[in-house]
Motif scaffolding. Structure first.
Motif, mmCIF file in Angstrom:
data_model
loop_
_atom_site.group_PDB
_atom_site.id
_atom_site.type_symbol
_atom_site.label_atom_id
_atom_site.label_comp_id
_atom_site.label_asym_id
_atom_site.label_seq_id
_atom_site.Cartn_x
_atom_site.Cartn_y
_atom_site.Cartn_z
ATOM 1 N N GLN A 262 25.276 42.737 32.847
ATOM 2 C CA GLN A 262 23.829 42.616 33.030
ATOM 3 C C GLN A 262 23.206 41.867 31.841
ATOM 4 N N THR A 263 23.745 42.108 30.640
ATOM 5 C CA THR A 263 23.177 41.428 29.458
ATOM 6 C C THR A 263 23.470 39.918 29.505
ATOM 7 N N PHE A 264 24.449 39.511 30.326
ATOM 8 C CA PHE A 264 24.724 38.078 30.523
ATOM 9 C C PHE A 264 23.983 37.572 31.777
ATOM 10 N N GLY A 265 23.147 38.416 32.356
ATOM 11 C CA GLY A 265 22.347 38.010 33.512
ATOM 12 C C GLY A 265 23.031 38.194 34.860
ATOM 13 N N VAL A 266 24.109 38.990 34.917
ATOM 14 C CA VAL A 266 24.834 39.170 36.183
ATOM 15 C C VAL A 266 24.590 40.581 36.720
ATOM 16 N N ASP A 267 24.139 40.665 37.972
ATOM 17 C CA ASP A 267 23.936 41.973 38.620
ATOM 18 C C ASP A 267 25.225 42.408 39.285
ATOM 19 N N ILE A 268 25.745 43.522 38.836
ATOM 20 C CA ILE A 268 27.021 44.009 39.403
ATOM 21 C C ILE A 268 26.762 45.194 40.311
ATOM 22 N N LEU A 269 27.458 45.193 41.439
ATOM 23 C CA LEU A 269 27.480 46.356 42.324
ATOM 24 C C LEU A 269 28.873 46.943 42.246
ATOM 25 N N LEU A 270 28.972 48.240 42.528
ATOM 26 C CA LEU A 270 30.271 48.897 42.405
ATOM 27 C C LEU A 270 30.777 49.329 43.770
ATOM 28 N N PRO B 12 36.953 53.110 44.436
ATOM 29 C CA PRO B 12 36.687 53.680 43.118
ATOM 30 C C PRO B 12 36.659 52.662 41.983
ATOM 31 N N ASN B 13 37.165 51.439 42.186
ATOM 32 C CA ASN B 13 37.460 50.638 40.992
ATOM 33 C C ASN B 13 37.108 49.167 41.068
ATOM 34 N N ASP B 14 36.217 48.794 41.986
ATOM 35 C CA ASP B 14 35.921 47.362 42.126
ATOM 36 C C ASP B 14 34.553 46.997 41.554
ATOM 37 N N LEU B 15 34.498 45.796 40.986
ATOM 38 C CA LEU B 15 33.226 45.211 40.551
ATOM 39 C C LEU B 15 32.869 44.114 41.556
ATOM 40 N N LEU B 16 31.682 44.216 42.129
ATOM 41 C CA LEU B 16 31.271 43.278 43.177
ATOM 42 C C LEU B 16 30.031 42.505 42.734
ATOM 43 N N VAL B 17 29.856 41.336 43.346
ATOM 44 C CA VAL B 17 28.583 40.624 43.162
ATOM 45 C C VAL B 17 28.099 40.136 44.518
ATOM 46 N N GLU B 18 26.786 40.031 44.630
ATOM 47 C CA GLU B 18 26.201 39.473 45.837
ATOM 48 C C GLU B 18 25.839 38.032 45.503
ATOM 49 N N HIS B 19 26.305 37.103 46.323
ATOM 50 C CA HIS B 19 26.076 35.686 46.029
ATOM 51 C C HIS B 19 25.839 34.982 47.355
ATOM 52 N N GLY C 239 23.853 35.780 49.554
ATOM 53 C CA GLY C 239 23.695 36.793 50.604
ATOM 54 C C GLY C 239 24.984 37.478 51.044
ATOM 55 N N GLU C 240 26.085 37.160 50.372
ATOM 56 C CA GLU C 240 27.344 37.816 50.749
ATOM 57 C C GLU C 240 27.926 38.572 49.579
ATOM 58 N N ILE C 241 28.750 39.573 49.902
ATOM 59 C CA ILE C 241 29.312 40.393 48.856
ATOM 60 C C ILE C 241 30.728 39.903 48.521
ATOM 61 N N HIS C 242 31.030 39.784 47.225
ATOM 62 C CA HIS C 242 32.335 39.266 46.787
ATOM 63 C C HIS C 242 32.913 40.176 45.718
ATOM 64 N N LYS C 243 34.249 40.201 45.638
ATOM 65 C CA LYS C 243 34.893 40.957 44.562
ATOM 66 C C LYS C 243 34.995 40.064 43.326
ATOM 67 N N LEU C 244 34.456 40.570 42.217
ATOM 68 C CA LEU C 244 34.473 39.824 40.957
ATOM 69 C C LEU C 244 35.582 40.319 40.050
ATOM 70 N N GLY C 245 35.873 41.617 40.150
ATOM 71 C CA GLY C 245 36.887 42.168 39.252
ATOM 72 C C GLY C 245 37.294 43.561 39.661
ATOM 73 N N GLY C 246 38.254 44.089 38.923
ATOM 74 C CA GLY C 246 38.739 45.431 39.230
ATOM 75 C C GLY C 246 39.311 46.085 37.991
ATOM 76 N N ALA D 232 36.218 36.631 47.216
ATOM 77 C CA ALA D 232 36.137 36.805 45.765
ATOM 78 C C ALA D 232 35.187 35.776 45.165
ATOM 79 N N ALA D 233 34.643 36.103 44.002
ATOM 80 C CA ALA D 233 33.789 35.155 43.286
ATOM 81 C C ALA D 233 34.152 35.183 41.819
ATOM 82 N N GLY D 234 33.762 34.132 41.100
ATOM 83 C CA GLY D 234 33.994 34.066 39.654
ATOM 84 C C GLY D 234 32.666 33.997 38.915
ATOM 85 N N LEU D 235 32.690 34.420 37.655
ATOM 86 C CA LEU D 235 31.450 34.464 36.866
ATOM 87 C C LEU D 235 30.814 33.089 36.697
ATOM 88 N N HIS D 236 31.627 32.035 36.665
ATOM 89 C CA HIS D 236 31.046 30.705 36.444
ATOM 90 C C HIS D 236 30.159 30.248 37.599
#
Ligand code: ATP
Ligand code: BTN
Length: 255
Positions: free
Chosen positions: A95-103, A106-113, A115-122, A159-163
């Motif tokens: 969030q401090t880098f400006g990215v809104d993360i959804l969870l 039990p263990n996935d980090l998601l982003v909405e991009h 209008g769609e939901i993507h896995k960013l990390g785990g 999936a999505a990437g931070l860049h």
């Protein structure tokens, strides 16, 4: 046997170009009698893994892959919810880098991009020890950064990437903040347990009030996802009952 404050300093940092898996590397360090407060970063993993024997993919330059080893003085039961607490702290950091993360439990980090939901990390937490005595924990985090089309095609899910969200974000800057966050979180988690992160986890849960399917082996349950309890177990409304699921071998998806 280190004094308390020395236990909380980073003790070693391994930076490798290629490894099987940073989690495997630190599990081996523990097997050799080391591992506590050690971090291992790899540019590429040849056998990166997720839960349940699934693989974690990341080509050269595509992501961040690292693990941190921590020896908990309490037994295995005390680390219930650890992956979820880490999910919250990584989300707050991003969030401090400006990215809104959804969870996603039990263990996935998601982003909405777009209008769609993507896995960013785990997050993959692996534990060695018993219920009573100290236990050794390896926390592995994989985060997509410059994730390209070729990487995407190798996956079954989106999936999505931070860049795509923060062009030019430095992997080195991010990884060093991630390590700082974890080093601050672990002693606090040892004192307070998951309860201290429960509300923040629930506030970011993408699936709350959504129809989901939970799967364990050949068994399936359909219901409406609720939040997690103080242990990090997920409540799901199935017909008129509330059923509680605990992490382990269970996976969740939208129905
Ligand atoms: P889910 O499929 O919801 O992630 P899970 O959390 O049970 O369920 P894991 O076994 O933890 O799944 O993670 C492996 C999953 O992550 C596999 O579905 C795999 O296709 C996917 N995956 C592997 N590498 C990446 C990546 N770099 N980015 C996004 N997803 C990935
Ligand atoms: C998940 O499946 O969502 C968890 C993926 C965890 C991947 C990371 S990458 C660094 C560490 N080493 C591994 O082999 N796995 C974890």
């Amino acid at each position: 046997d280190l004094p308390r404050d020395a236990r909380q300093q980073l003790s070693r940092l391994f930076v490798e170009s290629q490894l099987e898996s940073t989690n495997t590397f630190l599990l081996e360090r523990f097997a050799q009698g080391a591992g506590h407060a050690e971090v291992c970063v790899a540019e590429v993993q040849t056998a990166g893994r997720g839960r349940r024997g699934r693989s974690w993919h990341g080509s050269w330059g595509a992501g961040i892959h690292f693990s941190l080893g921590w020896c908990f003085e309490s037994g295995v039961a005390a680390i219930e919810g650890l992956s979820l607490a880490i999910g919250v702290s990584m989300a707050e950091l991003l969030q401090t880098f400006g990215v809104d993360i959804l969870l996603k439990w039990p263990n996935d980090l998601l982003v909405e991009h777009h209008g769609e939901i993507h896995k960013l990390g785990g997050i993959l937490t692996e534990v060695r020890g018993d219920m009573e005595g100290p236990c050794e924990v390896v926390i592995g985090i994989g985060l997509n950064v410059a994730f390209g089309e070729a990487d995407r095609q190798r996956l079954e899910q989106s999936a999505a990437g931070l860049h795509e969200l923060v062009p030019g974000l430095s992997r080195n800057a991010l990884i060093s903040s991630m390590i700082d966050e974890l080093m601050a979180l672990l002693p606090r988690f040892e004192r307070q347990g998951f309860g201290a992160w429960q509300a923040d986890w629930n506030a970011r849960h993408y699936y709350t009030n959504r129809a989901v399917v939970l799967q364990q082996g050949s068994r399936y349950w359909e219901g409406i996802a609720q939040g997690v309890n103080e242990q990090g177990n997920l409540a799901v409304r199935i017909d008129d009952r509330e059923v509680i699921f605990s992490g382990g071998e269970i996976s969740l998806r939208a129905s």
